[in-house]
Write an enzyme that holds these catalytic residues in place. Structure first.
Site, PDB file in Angstrom:
ATOM      1  N   GLY A 144       1.030  -1.244   0.217  1.00  0.00           N
ATOM      2  CA  GLY A 144      -0.001  -0.678  -0.033  1.00  0.00           C
ATOM      3  C   GLY A 144       0.776   1.406   0.158  1.00  0.00           C
ATOM      4  N   ARG A 145       1.499   1.269   0.199  1.00  0.00           N
ATOM      5  CA  ARG A 145       2.795   2.472   0.648  1.00  0.00           C
ATOM      6  C   ARG A 145       4.468   2.297   0.059  1.00  0.00           C
ATOM      7  NH1 ARG A 145       4.624   2.388   6.684  1.00  0.00           N
ATOM      8  NH2 ARG A 145       4.452   0.106   6.573  1.00  0.00           N
ATOM      9  N   ARG A 178      14.490  -0.379   0.159  1.00  0.00           N
ATOM     10  CA  ARG A 178      14.732  -1.378   0.662  1.00  0.00           C
ATOM     11  C   ARG A 178      14.885  -3.226  -0.855  1.00  0.00           C
ATOM     12  NH1 ARG A 178      10.169  -4.149   4.174  1.00  0.00           N
ATOM     13  NH2 ARG A 178       8.850  -3.357   2.556  1.00  0.00           N
ATOM     14  N   ASP A 181       1.793 -11.125   7.247  1.00  0.00           N
ATOM     15  CA  ASP A 181       2.173 -10.782   6.102  1.00  0.00           C
ATOM     16  C   ASP A 181       3.662 -10.013   6.138  1.00  0.00           C
ATOM     17  OD1 ASP A 181       0.532  -9.257   7.666  1.00  0.00           O
ATOM     18  OD2 ASP A 181       0.740  -7.359   6.705  1.00  0.00           O
ATOM     19  N   ASN A 182       4.043 -10.772   7.355  1.00  0.00           N
ATOM     20  CA  ASN A 182       4.882 -10.412   7.318  1.00  0.00           C
ATOM     21  C   ASN A 182       6.223 -10.682   7.642  1.00  0.00           C
ATOM     22  OD1 ASN A 182       4.063  -7.479   7.396  1.00  0.00           O
ATOM     23  ND2 ASN A 182       3.537  -6.297  10.088  1.00  0.00           N
TER      24      ASN A 182
HETATM   25  P1  AMP Z   1       2.568  -3.118   8.430  1.00  0.00           P
HETATM   26  O1  AMP Z   1       1.742  -2.479   9.846  1.00  0.00           O
HETATM   27  O2  AMP Z   1       3.407  -2.335   7.842  1.00  0.00           O
HETATM   28  O3  AMP Z   1       3.240  -4.187   7.622  1.00  0.00           O
HETATM   29  O4  AMP Z   1       1.262  -3.115   6.856  1.00  0.00           O
HETATM   30  C1  AMP Z   1       0.177  -3.589   6.864  1.00  0.00           C
HETATM   31  C2  AMP Z   1       0.317  -2.853   5.876  1.00  0.00           C
HETATM   32  O5  AMP Z   1      -1.154  -1.516   5.914  1.00  0.00           O
HETATM   33  C3  AMP Z   1       0.143  -2.934   4.044  1.00  0.00           C
HETATM   34  O6  AMP Z   1      -0.945  -3.941   3.772  1.00  0.00           O
HETATM   35  C4  AMP Z   1       0.700  -2.045   3.380  1.00  0.00           C
HETATM   36  O7  AMP Z   1       0.949  -1.800   2.793  1.00  0.00           O
HETATM   37  C5  AMP Z   1      -0.521  -0.743   4.432  1.00  0.00           C
HETATM   38  N1  AMP Z   1      -0.061   0.480   4.966  1.00  0.00           N
HETATM   39  C6  AMP Z   1       0.666   0.411   5.874  1.00  0.00           C
HETATM   40  N2  AMP Z   1       0.895   1.944   6.149  1.00  0.00           N
HETATM   41  C7  AMP Z   1       0.262   2.032   5.141  1.00  0.00           C
HETATM   42  C8  AMP Z   1       0.009   3.643   4.215  1.00  0.00           C
HETATM   43  N3  AMP Z   1       0.686   4.971   4.854  1.00  0.00           N
HETATM   44  N4  AMP Z   1      -0.032   4.289   3.535  1.00  0.00           N
HETATM   45  C9  AMP Z   1      -0.810   3.286   2.546  1.00  0.00           C
HETATM   46  N5  AMP Z   1      -0.634   2.001   3.444  1.00  0.00           N
HETATM   47  C10 AMP Z   1       0.015   1.622   3.871  1.00  0.00           C
HETATM   48 MG    MG Z   2       4.088  -4.849   6.715  1.00  0.00          MG
END
Ligand code: AMP
Ligand code: MG
Length: 489
Positions: A87-88, A171, A247-248
């Site tokens: 998403g980012r 990354r 997902d991580n």
């Molecule tokens: P994370 O908790 O960092 O593993 O992210 C979990 C999900 O949220 C993933 O699909 C990311 O791409 C999405 N995500 C986290 N931060 C953002 C953001 N600022 N904009 C869009 N998607 C995000």
């Molecule tokens: Mg993640």
């Protein structure tokens, strides 16, 4: 600049969304990892330049790049989300490095994608600096991890709890295939997608396991092994990942996604830092159990590929999953044995290590300092006093040290070689949470990146005594203690 050789972007369309990184106002390089750039086959001077900043911010897309946002799903804190995805972030492409290894180059914080949901697709400076320092420290500690190629500021602000300077992180990873990537296709009952992904992942990460007759099962076995070993290494340095969602969890066995991660100061197996981890699901000593749980989700996703009959498939999967605790325990004991300077295996080694850890927990002993001081005790009994001083009651250490010396006496290694081997596995320096916080504050409040550079320099030589930087080994004072960490997305 990078000799791209993309393969994931050749997979079927439904594996990703083609998307260009967003543009930013005024990209400026904070840091380029020049040795890593060279390893990737790039000219480090070119990457570390104003033109490089244009590329690393997403403003310029290089020839040969084929930017995509990957589709994936995942269990977050135990609850299944059928669609997450990048998403980012965008995957610019893959390169085969000077060492022959294929790696992904990904921009994180590069704008919105079809997977952004309500997010802005952007990253704030703080989390970018944290990921840079901690992932490079992990690499220097010898722990499989994604790497930091670069960090740039964007000249824009992002809205979080407050307005923050924006940044983009580059990354580098063995790949970005996660357990959640398999779950994405399983949730859609897309058997062909699953098969394609499993074959791709096995060929990319575990080519030696191909052709056993059951590739999906071979992949599960390999990932179980890689995750067991990874988490054992985390425990060895006191690392708390903080957000071990499926997902991580990388299929390659690399540590990925440095959000609310933190290192233990005092040893406390129940320690958690993440503000959103209310139940302590991802607490320090819970990490092996969670890895096992995540791997069970991988097995579920792959289930239809193991065998035609569901019962048979389940039996095959269960037999592999049931081996996880033993594989983890063996890996963990190996890590602890090395920390104690033991080169041979003996039955009681695990118990000897556990006994020390329990005594440490009783006295809130600093995890890193204890093991580093113990290196000196390997050559010199008089050094014991400094170790014992870490305990509420010095006798708690001396009693244990007596058992440790009886055990080491049964090996024919010289004390000097024992101490030297211990100094190669017991770091003097880790990126302590209060130090990471300090460099983030200096960067955000004063646009001062010198503290970041200094900390990065220290923690990327973790096993060297650096007398001029001795204070970086110190635990936090009460007012410096970091009590909670945040995802900071
Ligand atoms: P994370 O908790 O960092 O593993 O992210 C979990 C999900 O949220 C993933 O699909 C990311 O791409 C999405 N995500 C986290 N931060 C953002 C953001 N600022 N904009 C869009 N998607 C995000
Ligand atoms: Mg993640």
């Amino acid at each position: 600049m990078f000799p791209f050789d993309n393969t994931y972007a050749r997979l079927p369309d439904r594996f990703y969304a083609r998307v260009l990184p967003g543009k930013v106002r005024e990209p400026r390089i904070i840091k380029v990892n020049r040795p890593l750039a060279a390893l990737l086959g790039a000219d480090a001077d070119a990457v570390d330049s104003p033109d490089g900043a244009q590329v690393l911010s997403g403003n310029v897309v290089l020839d040969g790049a084929d930017p995509i946002a990957l589709a994936y799903a995942g269990h977050q804190f135990g609850g299944f989300v059928p669609q997450l995805g990048d998403g980012r972030a965008v995957l610019l492409g893959e390169v085969i490095g000077q060492d022959g290894v294929r790696r992904d180059i990904q921009l994180k914080g590069s704008g919105r994608t079809p997977f952004s949901r309500r997010g802005d697709g952007r990253a704030a400076l703080g989390p970018v600096l944290r990921e840079y320092v901690v992932s490079e420290a992990m690499a220097a500690l010898g722990i499989p991890t994604t790497r930091a190629l670069a960090a740039v500021t964007t000249g824009e602000v992002v809205a979080r709890e407050r307005l923050m300077p924006g940044a983009v992180f580059t990354r580098v990873a063995a790949s970005h295939i996660r357990i959640g990537t398999f779950q994405y296709f399983a949730a859609r009952e897309d058997r062909e997608g699953l098969e394609t992904l499993a074959a791709y992942a096995l060929a990319r990460h575990y080519p030696e396991a191909k052709g056993s007759g059951n590739d999906a099962l071979a992949l599960l076995e390999k990932v179980i092994e890689a995750q067991a070993k990874l988490v054992a290494l985390w425990l060895g340095v006191g690392f708390v990942h903080g957000v071990m969602n499926t997902d991580n969890t990388s299929i390659s066995g690399e540590t990925i996604d440095y959000g609310p991660c933190a290192f233990l100061d005092e040893y406390n197996p129940n320690k958690k830092f993440s503000s959103i981890d209310e139940g302590g699901r991802y607490a320090f000593a819970n990490q092996p159990r969670i890895a096992h749980w995540n791997l069970t989700r991988l097995a579920e996703a792959l289930l239809s590929l193991f065998a035609e009959a569901e019962e048979e498939a389940a039996a095959l999967a269960t037999a592999r999953l049931d081996r996880f605790p033993a594989i983890f325990d063996a890996a963990h004991t190996r890590v602890l044995r090395a920390k104690l300077g033991l080169s041979r295996e003996e039955e009681g080694d695990g118990a000897l290590a556990t006994d020390l850890l329990e005594r440490m927990a009783d006295s809130d002993v600093d995890y890193t300092i204890l093991f580093r001081r113990l290196c000196a005790s390997a050559t010199d009994v008089s050094a014991d006093a400094e170790v014992a001083a870490l305990f509420a009651n010095a006798g708690a250490f001396h009693d244990w040290a007596e058992a440790w010396r009886q055990r080491t006496a049964r090996e024919d290694r010289t004390p000097d070689s024992r101490a030297a081997s211990m100094r190669r596995v017991n770091p003097a320096f880790i990126p302590r949470n209060h130090r990471v916080e300090e460099i983030i504050q200096a960067a955000i409040v004063d646009a001062d990146f010198a503290p970041f550079e200094r900390l990065l320099g220290v923690v990327t030589r973790p096993y060297e005594d650096q007398p001029e930087h001795a204070h970086f080994a110190d635990p936090p004072s009460p007012e410096e203690r970091v009590v909670a960490t945040f995802c900071g997305t």
